[in-house]
Design an enzyme around this catalytic site. Structure first.
Site, mmCIF file in Angstrom:
data_model
loop_
_atom_site.group_PDB
_atom_site.id
_atom_site.type_symbol
_atom_site.label_atom_id
_atom_site.label_comp_id
_atom_site.label_asym_id
_atom_site.label_seq_id
_atom_site.Cartn_x
_atom_site.Cartn_y
_atom_site.Cartn_z
ATOM 1 N N HIS A 7 -11.852 6.145 1.911
ATOM 2 C CA HIS A 7 -11.912 7.424 2.633
ATOM 3 C C HIS A 7 -11.758 8.595 1.687
ATOM 4 C CE1 HIS A 7 -7.493 7.209 2.186
ATOM 5 N NE2 HIS A 7 -7.706 5.904 2.327
ATOM 6 N N ASP A 56 0.858 -1.186 0.000
ATOM 7 C CA ASP A 56 0.000 0.000 0.000
ATOM 8 C C ASP A 56 0.895 1.237 0.000
ATOM 9 O OD1 ASP A 56 -1.929 1.988 0.499
ATOM 10 O OD2 ASP A 56 -3.135 0.630 1.713
ATOM 11 N N GLU A 113 -6.904 -0.921 -4.457
ATOM 12 C CA GLU A 113 -7.206 0.474 -4.097
ATOM 13 C C GLU A 113 -6.834 1.439 -5.211
ATOM 14 O OE1 GLU A 113 -5.058 2.053 -0.673
ATOM 15 O OE2 GLU A 113 -6.538 3.650 -0.434
ATOM 16 N N ASP A 122 -3.314 7.588 -3.073
ATOM 17 C CA ASP A 122 -3.227 6.420 -2.198
ATOM 18 C C ASP A 122 -3.653 5.213 -3.043
ATOM 19 O OD1 ASP A 122 -3.423 4.611 -0.089
ATOM 20 O OD2 ASP A 122 -5.072 5.649 0.913
ATOM 21 N N HIS A 173 -7.170 10.896 5.699
ATOM 22 C CA HIS A 173 -8.497 10.407 6.077
ATOM 23 C C HIS A 173 -9.367 11.604 6.424
ATOM 24 C CE1 HIS A 173 -7.759 5.997 6.165
ATOM 25 N NE2 HIS A 173 -6.522 6.434 6.185
ATOM 26 N N GLU A 190 -11.223 1.214 -1.543
ATOM 27 C CA GLU A 190 -10.312 0.102 -1.280
ATOM 28 C C GLU A 190 -10.990 -1.125 -0.682
ATOM 29 O OE1 GLU A 190 -7.297 0.987 1.742
ATOM 30 O OE2 GLU A 190 -8.165 2.971 1.982
HETATM 31 MN MN MN Z 1 -6.454 4.293 1.641
HETATM 32 MN MN MN Z 2 -3.804 2.789 0.897
#
Ligand code: MN
Ligand code: MN
Length: 298
Positions: free
Chosen positions: A155, A84, A284, A95, A163, A188
């Site tokens: 998010h 990630d 994601e 992200d 977030h 995700e």
């Molecule tokens: Mn994330």
């Molecule tokens: Mn992530």
């Protein structure tokens, strides 16, 4: 409409290339320490910064594990590995995550997560209900014979804030939230086996930390503790960091850091593991919401 800054698109492009690199590198036998360091150094080479330490989650480890100083873990055979990655440029964050599976079952879980993500992205538009996204993700994953993790979510992302506000569920919920045009979100899906709990719990360990400014934070601390705290505040601000990034100060600072964590001066993110110990796959993307659809940034 407000202009979307180039930095956001550039963060997305860097993240996308890194995901391909991670998919190539995260193979059985690979050192997860070297993997994380490689990803993070490419981020820096691209005039960007890691929005958080590169996460490497093996099997039941679903989130918030980054290799620790001196970590000798190698990716075991027959594993499901999530990498990630967060890229930050001028506060704009992309992200994204990739799963590498070394078993047919793990590969099927990876494909379920990817299909759920793709299907969810088709629903993205101004005013889309997050509850529709959650139930779609859940039904795609269930149809393939797997289960989603209900207490891990996507998010909203805002400037310098990974977030921000709205969560994007991976199951059916009563959340009345809607996506908004011009806003950025990470979607995700997390997928596990049907015998899994479909839920993560905190393991006793923490490998990712964050500085949270508050009044009287330095009260009662010794001089060397105060300087370490100030170094962290200057260097990482409020973004999550790894203790690997403190090694340049000398190994003895790690003990001091542990003390700051124990005394509640530094926030620690617990490692999150599947409650029944089943392996977890993840997909994601970060998306920008448009009037009639999504622009996938990663
Ligand atoms: Mn994330
Ligand atoms: Mn992530």
């Amino acid at each position: 409409m407000e202009q979307v800054p180039d930095a956001l698109f550039e963060a997305g492009r860097v993240a996308r290339r890194l995901k391909e690199e991670a998919y190539r590198l995260a193979r059985p036998g690979a050192s997860i320490y070297e993997l994380a360091e490689r990803i993070e150094s490419i981020i820096l080479d691209n005039h960007a910064r890691p929005a958080f330490p590169c996460n490497v989650g093996i099997n039941q480890v679903a989130a918030h594990y980054t290799p620790t100083p001196g970590d000798v873990t190698r990716i075991p055979p027959k594993s499901v590995v999530k990498v990630d990655i967060g890229v930050e440029i001028n506060g704009f964050i992309a992200d994204t995550a990739v799963t590498v599976a070394d078993t047919p079952e793990g590969e099927a879980m990876r494909l379920a997560a990817e299909e759920a993500l793709k299907t969810a992205i088709k629903l993205v538009r101004d005013g889309a209900r997050v509850s529709d996204i959650g139930s779609t993700i859940q039904s795609v994953v269930n149809r393939r014979g797997f289960k989603t993790i209900r207490n891990l979510t996507g998010h909203e992302i805002s400037r310098y804030n990974l977030h921000a506000g709205q969560s994007i569920p991976n199951v059916q919920t009563t959340d009345s939230g809607r996506l908004r045009k011009g806003h950025t979100y990470a979607i995700e899906p997390f997928v596990t086996l049907p015998e899994g709990a479909g839920e993560v719990v905190e393991s006793g360990e923490a490998t990712i930390f964050r500085f949270e400014p508050r009044p009287r934070l330095e009260k009662g601390l010794k001089g060397d503790e105060v300087s370490l705290l100030r170094y962290i505040a200057d260097e990482f601000r409020s973004l999550p960091y790894s203790t690997r990034w403190l090694l340049r100060l000398g190994r003895e600072k790690l003990e001091l850091h542990e003390k700051l964590v124990r005394n509640g001066r530094i926030h620690a993110y617990p490692v999150l593991v599947e409650r029944h110990g089943t392996p977890v796959a993840q997909a994601e993307h970060t998306v920008l919401v448009k009037e009639d659809g999504a622009e996938v940034l990663t």
